[in-house]
Scaffold this motif. Structure first.
Motif, PDB file in Angstrom:
ATOM      1  N   TRP A  99      31.385  18.555  78.552  1.00  0.00           N
ATOM      2  CA  TRP A  99      32.825  18.793  78.374  1.00  0.00           C
ATOM      3  C   TRP A  99      33.493  18.491  79.704  1.00  0.00           C
ATOM      4  O   TRP A  99      33.499  19.308  80.614  1.00  0.00           O
ATOM      5  CB  TRP A  99      33.092  20.231  77.940  1.00  0.00           C
ATOM      6  CG  TRP A  99      34.557  20.594  77.902  1.00  0.00           C
ATOM      7  CD1 TRP A  99      35.194  21.504  78.694  1.00  0.00           C
ATOM      8  CD2 TRP A  99      35.570  20.047  77.041  1.00  0.00           C
ATOM      9  NE1 TRP A  99      36.535  21.554  78.375  1.00  0.00           N
ATOM     10  CE2 TRP A  99      36.793  20.677  77.370  1.00  0.00           C
ATOM     11  CE3 TRP A  99      35.548  19.079  76.039  1.00  0.00           C
ATOM     12  CZ2 TRP A  99      37.999  20.354  76.725  1.00  0.00           C
ATOM     13  CZ3 TRP A  99      36.741  18.773  75.388  1.00  0.00           C
ATOM     14  CH2 TRP A  99      37.936  19.407  75.725  1.00  0.00           C
TER      15      TRP A  99
ATOM     16  N   ASN B 186      44.710  23.631  75.855  1.00  0.00           N
ATOM     17  CA  ASN B 186      43.387  23.775  75.253  1.00  0.00           C
ATOM     18  C   ASN B 186      42.968  25.236  75.160  1.00  0.00           C
ATOM     19  O   ASN B 186      42.319  25.646  74.187  1.00  0.00           O
ATOM     20  CB  ASN B 186      42.356  22.976  76.056  1.00  0.00           C
ATOM     21  CG  ASN B 186      41.050  22.848  75.322  1.00  0.00           C
ATOM     22  OD1 ASN B 186      40.966  22.180  74.302  1.00  0.00           O
ATOM     23  ND2 ASN B 186      40.015  23.494  75.828  1.00  0.00           N
TER      24      ASN B 186
ATOM     25  N   GLY C 131      29.795  24.419  75.364  1.00  0.00           N
ATOM     26  CA  GLY C 131      30.325  23.451  76.299  1.00  0.00           C
ATOM     27  C   GLY C 131      29.657  23.517  77.655  1.00  0.00           C
ATOM     28  O   GLY C 131      29.555  24.589  78.252  1.00  0.00           O
TER      29      GLY C 131
ATOM     30  N   ASP D 242      26.034  29.591  74.882  1.00  0.00           N
ATOM     31  CA  ASP D 242      27.310  28.917  75.024  1.00  0.00           C
ATOM     32  C   ASP D 242      27.098  27.468  74.585  1.00  0.00           C
ATOM     33  O   ASP D 242      25.955  26.998  74.469  1.00  0.00           O
ATOM     34  CB  ASP D 242      27.753  28.999  76.498  1.00  0.00           C
ATOM     35  CG  ASP D 242      29.045  28.281  76.784  1.00  0.00           C
ATOM     36  OD1 ASP D 242      29.923  28.246  75.902  1.00  0.00           O
ATOM     37  OD2 ASP D 242      29.188  27.750  77.904  1.00  0.00           O
TER      38      ASP D 242
ATOM     39  N   THR E 167      38.379  21.719  66.397  1.00  0.00           N
ATOM     40  CA  THR E 167      37.440  21.007  67.266  1.00  0.00           C
ATOM     41  C   THR E 167      36.003  21.441  67.014  1.00  0.00           C
ATOM     42  O   THR E 167      35.077  20.624  67.124  1.00  0.00           O
ATOM     43  CB  THR E 167      37.816  21.184  68.748  1.00  0.00           C
ATOM     44  OG1 THR E 167      38.007  22.568  69.043  1.00  0.00           O
ATOM     45  CG2 THR E 167      39.099  20.432  69.066  1.00  0.00           C
ATOM     46  N   TYR E 168      35.797  22.713  66.661  1.00  0.00           N
ATOM     47  CA  TYR E 168      34.437  23.130  66.307  1.00  0.00           C
ATOM     48  C   TYR E 168      33.956  22.356  65.082  1.00  0.00           C
ATOM     49  O   TYR E 168      32.797  21.910  65.039  1.00  0.00           O
ATOM     50  CB  TYR E 168      34.379  24.631  66.046  1.00  0.00           C
ATOM     51  CG  TYR E 168      32.953  25.139  65.897  1.00  0.00           C
ATOM     52  CD1 TYR E 168      32.216  25.523  67.006  1.00  0.00           C
ATOM     53  CD2 TYR E 168      32.334  25.197  64.646  1.00  0.00           C
ATOM     54  CE1 TYR E 168      30.893  25.950  66.879  1.00  0.00           C
ATOM     55  CE2 TYR E 168      31.031  25.627  64.505  1.00  0.00           C
ATOM     56  CZ  TYR E 168      30.317  26.001  65.630  1.00  0.00           C
ATOM     57  OH  TYR E 168      29.013  26.423  65.505  1.00  0.00           O
TER      58      TYR E 168
ATOM     59  N   ALA F 252      33.978  15.552  74.537  1.00  0.00           N
ATOM     60  CA  ALA F 252      32.948  16.556  74.253  1.00  0.00           C
ATOM     61  C   ALA F 252      31.624  15.879  73.946  1.00  0.00           C
ATOM     62  O   ALA F 252      30.971  16.165  72.940  1.00  0.00           O
ATOM     63  CB  ALA F 252      33.389  17.430  73.094  1.00  0.00           C
TER      64      ALA F 252
ATOM     65  N   ASP G 270      41.716  27.177  71.884  1.00  0.00           N
ATOM     66  CA  ASP G 270      40.529  28.033  71.822  1.00  0.00           C
ATOM     67  C   ASP G 270      40.887  29.442  71.353  1.00  0.00           C
ATOM     68  O   ASP G 270      40.057  30.144  70.762  1.00  0.00           O
ATOM     69  CB  ASP G 270      39.853  28.111  73.193  1.00  0.00           C
ATOM     70  CG  ASP G 270      39.136  26.828  73.582  1.00  0.00           C
ATOM     71  OD1 ASP G 270      38.993  25.933  72.725  1.00  0.00           O
ATOM     72  OD2 ASP G 270      38.720  26.722  74.758  1.00  0.00           O
TER      73      ASP G 270
ATOM     74  N   VAL H  94      33.005  31.992  67.216  1.00  0.00           N
ATOM     75  CA  VAL H  94      33.921  30.969  67.731  1.00  0.00           C
ATOM     76  C   VAL H  94      35.255  31.643  68.038  1.00  0.00           C
ATOM     77  O   VAL H  94      35.861  32.274  67.165  1.00  0.00           O
ATOM     78  CB  VAL H  94      34.100  29.844  66.696  1.00  0.00           C
ATOM     79  CG1 VAL H  94      35.063  28.781  67.204  1.00  0.00           C
ATOM     80  CG2 VAL H  94      32.738  29.222  66.345  1.00  0.00           C
TER      81      VAL H  94
ATOM     82  N   THR I  51      31.142  31.038  71.807  1.00  0.00           N
ATOM     83  CA  THR I  51      31.803  29.906  72.427  1.00  0.00           C
ATOM     84  C   THR I  51      33.316  30.008  72.342  1.00  0.00           C
ATOM     85  O   THR I  51      33.862  30.444  71.330  1.00  0.00           O
ATOM     86  CB  THR I  51      31.326  28.599  71.747  1.00  0.00           C
ATOM     87  OG1 THR I  51      31.926  27.479  72.368  1.00  0.00           O
ATOM     88  CG2 THR I  51      31.609  28.581  70.256  1.00  0.00           C
ATOM     89  N   ASN I  52      33.976  29.617  73.428  1.00  0.00           N
ATOM     90  CA  ASN I  52      35.417  29.401  73.407  1.00  0.00           C
ATOM     91  C   ASN I  52      35.657  28.000  72.858  1.00  0.00           C
ATOM     92  O   ASN I  52      35.382  27.005  73.532  1.00  0.00           O
ATOM     93  CB  ASN I  52      36.013  29.541  74.811  1.00  0.00           C
ATOM     94  CG  ASN I  52      36.037  30.976  75.296  1.00  0.00           C
ATOM     95  OD1 ASN I  52      35.807  31.915  74.532  1.00  0.00           O
ATOM     96  ND2 ASN I  52      36.319  31.164  76.577  1.00  0.00           N
ATOM     97  N   PHE I  53      36.181  27.926  71.648  1.00  0.00           N
ATOM     98  CA  PHE I  53      36.265  26.663  70.933  1.00  0.00           C
ATOM     99  C   PHE I  53      37.405  26.765  69.928  1.00  0.00           C
ATOM    100  O   PHE I  53      37.620  27.824  69.329  1.00  0.00           O
ATOM    101  CB  PHE I  53      34.957  26.427  70.157  1.00  0.00           C
ATOM    102  CG  PHE I  53      34.331  25.067  70.308  1.00  0.00           C
ATOM    103  CD1 PHE I  53      34.916  23.954  69.744  1.00  0.00           C
ATOM    104  CD2 PHE I  53      33.129  24.922  70.984  1.00  0.00           C
ATOM    105  CE1 PHE I  53      34.309  22.706  69.854  1.00  0.00           C
ATOM    106  CE2 PHE I  53      32.518  23.685  71.102  1.00  0.00           C
ATOM    107  CZ  PHE I  53      33.115  22.571  70.543  1.00  0.00           C
TER     108      PHE I  53
END
Length: 208
Positions: A17, A45, A11, A9, A114-115, A83, A49, A133, A108-110
């Protein structure tokens, strides 16, 4: 069981975060509490994601809450400040695994935008052999679908994956599929687990 890939992961594992802490610094705690009580920033958010474009999501929320529009736009315009920083000890674990020639994946939850922001800011993102992602895949942890995508794409059997995440529900979802898992509570414990699994040699990671 031998490990064929290590899954991280991001964050609160590799980078911090803490949006509330950012807004506390900018607005003060009392005003931040009002903002988060009146405006569903975390819900916005989560949509990002899940694949919503960041700027569109921010502007739509700002339009619904004009009294908070400037503060809502900070989520986009100052996103990297929320972040950060990177956690050097966990980055050292990532680098040590990579140095051993073991594939490393991100799960990752992203958001998509933003990634890209994070990847530009943090060169270690380029160490991942593959990055799964949520916004790109339209699937999020802890839903089984995102774990299934990683298994299918990598071709690695679940029991030969080891995954760390700071959220118990994400760990539980992976374990239910047969993955080896580690609830992240610090880089030292994660490094020790990888040593125990034979992924890292003892002393491979020196923590400050």
């Amino acid at each position: 069981m031998p490990i064929d890939a290590v899954v991280f992961d991001i964050g609160r594992v590799l980078i911090d975060w803490q949006p509330e802490a950012f807004y506390d610094r900018c607005l003060g705690e009392d005003r931040r509490r009002r903002l988060f009580a009146e405006v569903d920033l975390h819900g916005m958010n989560e949509g990002v994601d899940g694949g919503d474009p960041l700027s569109d999501a921010v502007e739509a929320l700002a339009a619904r809450h004009p009294d908070w529009a400037a503060e809502i736009r900070m989520w986009r315009d100052s996103w990297l400040d929320m972040a950060s920083p990177a956690f050097p000890d966990t980055v050292a674990v990532l680098k040590a695994v990579k140095a051993r020639g073991v594939p490393v994946f991100a799960l990752t939850n992203f958001g998509e935008a933003t990634y890209d922001i994070a990847r530009a800011a943090y060169p270690f993102f380029d160490l991942f052999d593959r990055a799964y992602v949520s916004a790109r895949l339209r699937a999020m942890k802890p839903h089984p679908r995102i774990y299934e995508i990683l298994e299918t794409d990598s071709g690695i059997a679940p029991e030969r994956l080891i995954f760390t995440d700071d959220k118990p529900e994400n760990i539980a979802a992976a374990a239910a599929r047969g993955w080896q898992t580690h609830l992240f509570e610090g880089a030292g414990g994660w490094a020790a687990r990888l040593v125990a699994e034979g992924v890292l040699a003892p002393g491979a990671v020196a923590h400050g």
